[in-house]
Design a protein around this motif. Structure first.
Motif, PDB file in Angstrom:
ATOM      1  N   ILE A   7       0.866  -1.177   0.000  1.00 43.87           N
ATOM      2  CA  ILE A   7       0.000   0.000   0.000  1.00 43.87           C
ATOM      3  C   ILE A   7       0.903   1.226   0.000  1.00 43.87           C
ATOM      4  N   GLY A   8       0.833   1.985  -1.067  1.00 41.92           N
ATOM      5  CA  GLY A   8       1.612   3.212  -1.184  1.00 41.92           C
ATOM      6  C   GLY A   8       0.705   4.423  -1.054  1.00 41.92           C
ATOM      7  N   ARG A   9       1.300   5.591  -1.082  1.00 39.98           N
ATOM      8  CA  ARG A   9       0.495   6.816  -0.971  1.00 39.98           C
ATOM      9  C   ARG A   9       1.242   7.998  -1.548  1.00 39.98           C
ATOM     10  N   PHE A  10       0.455   9.002  -1.944  1.00 41.15           N
ATOM     11  CA  PHE A  10       0.995  10.302  -2.333  1.00 41.15           C
ATOM     12  C   PHE A  10       0.283  11.318  -1.459  1.00 41.15           C
ATOM     13  N   ALA A  11       1.034  12.241  -0.862  1.00 43.84           N
ATOM     14  CA  ALA A  11       0.459  13.119   0.161  1.00 43.84           C
ATOM     15  C   ALA A  11       0.844  14.572  -0.079  1.00 43.84           C
ATOM     16  N   PRO A  12       0.236  15.230  -1.053  1.00 42.08           N
ATOM     17  CA  PRO A  12       0.562  16.638  -1.309  1.00 42.08           C
ATOM     18  C   PRO A  12      -0.107  17.575  -0.309  1.00 42.08           C
ATOM     19  N   SER A  13       0.475  18.759  -0.162  1.00 41.59           N
ATOM     20  CA  SER A  13      -0.155  19.814   0.636  1.00 41.59           C
ATOM     21  C   SER A  13      -0.729  20.852  -0.325  1.00 41.59           C
ATOM     22  N   PRO A  14      -1.880  21.434  -0.006  1.00 40.13           N
ATOM     23  CA  PRO A  14      -2.510  22.411  -0.910  1.00 40.13           C
ATOM     24  C   PRO A  14      -1.947  23.819  -0.754  1.00 40.13           C
ATOM     25  N   SER A  15      -0.636  23.913  -0.821  1.00 39.60           N
ATOM     26  CA  SER A  15       0.011  25.222  -0.745  1.00 39.60           C
ATOM     27  C   SER A  15       0.344  25.756  -2.135  1.00 39.60           C
ATOM     28  N   GLY A  16      -0.047  24.999  -3.143  1.00 43.63           N
ATOM     29  CA  GLY A  16       0.192  25.392  -4.521  1.00 43.63           C
ATOM     30  C   GLY A  16      -0.116  24.214  -5.431  1.00 43.63           C
ATOM     31  N   PRO A  17      -0.186  24.438  -6.756  1.00 42.19           N
ATOM     32  CA  PRO A  17      -0.422  23.333  -7.684  1.00 42.19           C
ATOM     33  C   PRO A  17       0.811  22.438  -7.781  1.00 42.19           C
ATOM     34  N   LEU A  18       0.624  21.261  -8.350  1.00 45.62           N
ATOM     35  CA  LEU A  18       1.768  20.372  -8.557  1.00 45.62           C
ATOM     36  C   LEU A  18       2.725  20.965  -9.578  1.00 45.62           C
ATOM     37  N   HIS A  19       4.014  20.967  -9.233  1.00 41.58           N
ATOM     38  CA  HIS A  19       5.050  21.329 -10.197  1.00 41.58           C
ATOM     39  C   HIS A  19       5.705  20.037 -10.700  1.00 41.58           C
ATOM     40  N   PHE A  20       6.671  20.178 -11.582  1.00 38.08           N
ATOM     41  CA  PHE A  20       7.246  18.984 -12.208  1.00 38.08           C
ATOM     42  C   PHE A  20       7.904  18.062 -11.184  1.00 38.08           C
ATOM     43  N   GLY A  21       8.566  18.621 -10.182  1.00 37.99           N
ATOM     44  CA  GLY A  21       9.198  17.787  -9.168  1.00 37.99           C
ATOM     45  C   GLY A  21       8.190  16.965  -8.397  1.00 37.99           C
ATOM     46  N   SER A  22       7.051  17.575  -8.046  1.00 35.86           N
ATOM     47  CA  SER A  22       5.991  16.856  -7.345  1.00 35.86           C
ATOM     48  C   SER A  22       5.442  15.732  -8.217  1.00 35.86           C
ATOM     49  N   LEU A  23       5.283  16.019  -9.499  1.00 36.38           N
ATOM     50  CA  LEU A  23       4.740  15.021 -10.414  1.00 36.38           C
ATOM     51  C   LEU A  23       5.682  13.825 -10.543  1.00 36.38           C
ATOM     52  N   VAL A  24       6.980  14.080 -10.577  1.00 37.51           N
ATOM     53  CA  VAL A  24       7.947  12.978 -10.656  1.00 37.51           C
ATOM     54  C   VAL A  24       7.792  12.048  -9.458  1.00 37.51           C
TER      55      VAL A  24
END
Length: 307
Positions: A7-24
């Motif tokens: 079980i994996g996960r992705f956990a972004p914070s809503p401090s801005g849209p996804l940039h290329f590094g986040s997408l990688v």
């Protein structure tokens, strides 16, 4: 019902849209889960309102969806979990594993940044207080683990960190606490993320031990930097990934991850690229350096100036 092995996960914070590094990072996490027939969960880490904008949560969800990174199950929003985090803190205090502290940043900076436990026995405080986890001078404080990308990593958190914060003086819960508690809730087995969080991992592993949680496997990927050697970050106003060229963006992200996508797939339908990527995914090929340079032209090609 038995839990899936992975079980994996992705956990972004809503401090801005996804940039290329986040997408990688999101792509690597997604592919690693799907390669092992696992689940890939989505968690929104919305615990720091002064730095966040609620509209970015929906923007991030759309970006992931447009890039074919579809999560499993319901989304977990950490802002709905604050009562549980407080329960965990009270449990730790009851077991003499945590305490309140009124030391400010100025004092901690003055003593070198490693907290000395001055407030451990304190009962009267001035002003707002934080809550800290007690780090004992023991073998348990010498944390060692094998990162799936970087190999062996060791840190003595007693000497390098000291008693660290679980709840801030402004009343907001720390990333360390919420992340560990929710990884246990969601039964996360594998975490794939940027290596800016590598040095936070020993603290999280120590807290897992204090709470008698399961251990987790970690993989830390290089940070994406621009021509000025600045890390791509939401706080640094890194441009958002371009939803219109999702297939090309995913292909290039695979190239950054050293997965060697064939040239004939550049511009191919997104589903075809992702199908190839799941079958061929190999974490051992992921780059082991601290950072990857994205030239200005490349960054512009796969990004938008703003959403």
């Amino acid at each position: 019902m038995s839990l899936p092995q992975y079980i994996g996960r992705f956990a972004p914070s809503p401090s801005g849209p996804l940039h290329f590094g986040s997408l990688v990072c999101a792509l690597a996490s997604y592919l690693d889960a799907k390669k092992y027939n696992g689940s890939w969960l989505l968690r929104v880490e919305d615990l720091d309102p002064p730095r966040e904008d609620p509209r970015y949560a929906s923007i991030i969800l759309k970006q992931l969806d447009m890039h074919g990174l579809h999560w499993d199950g319901e989304i977990l929003y950490q802002s709905n979990r604050t009562a549980h985090y407080q329960d965990i803190i009270e449990h730790l205090k009851k077991n003499n594993l945590a305490y309140d502290c009124d030391c400010n940043r100025k004092r901690i900076k003055k003593i070198g940044g490693v907290y000395d436990g001055q407030c451990r026995k304190k009962t009267k405080f001035r002003g707002d207080v934080s809550t800290r986890l007690i780090i004992t001078k023991s073998d348990e404080a010498r944390i060692s683990f094998k990162d799936r990308v970087l190999g062996d990593f060791n840190q003595d958190i007693y000497n390098c960190v000291g008693d660290f914060i679980l709840k801030r003086r402004d009343g907001f819960f720390s990333y360390q606490l919420a992340s560990v508690v929710d990884d246990e809730l969601q039964q996360i087995t594998h975490i794939v993320r940027g290596n800016d969080l590598l040095h936070a991992t020993p603290r999280q592993k120590y807290l897992q031990t204090c709470l008698r949680y399961r251990s987790v496997q970690y993989a830390h990927l290089p940070l994406m930097v621009n021509n000025d050697n600045q890390k791509l970050s939401k706080q640094g106003n890194a441009p958002a990934v371009n939803n219109e060229n999702a297939n090309k963006t995913i292909w290039y992200a695979l190239k950054i991850l050293n997965q060697k996508p064939p040239s004939y797939l550049f511009g191919a339908p997104l589903n075809q690229i992702l199908s190839w990527a799941v079958k061929k995914w190999d974490m051992s090929l992921a780059p082991k350096q601290n950072q990857c340079l994205l030239k200005a032209r490349t960054l512009e090609m796969f990004s938008e100036g703003a959403l």
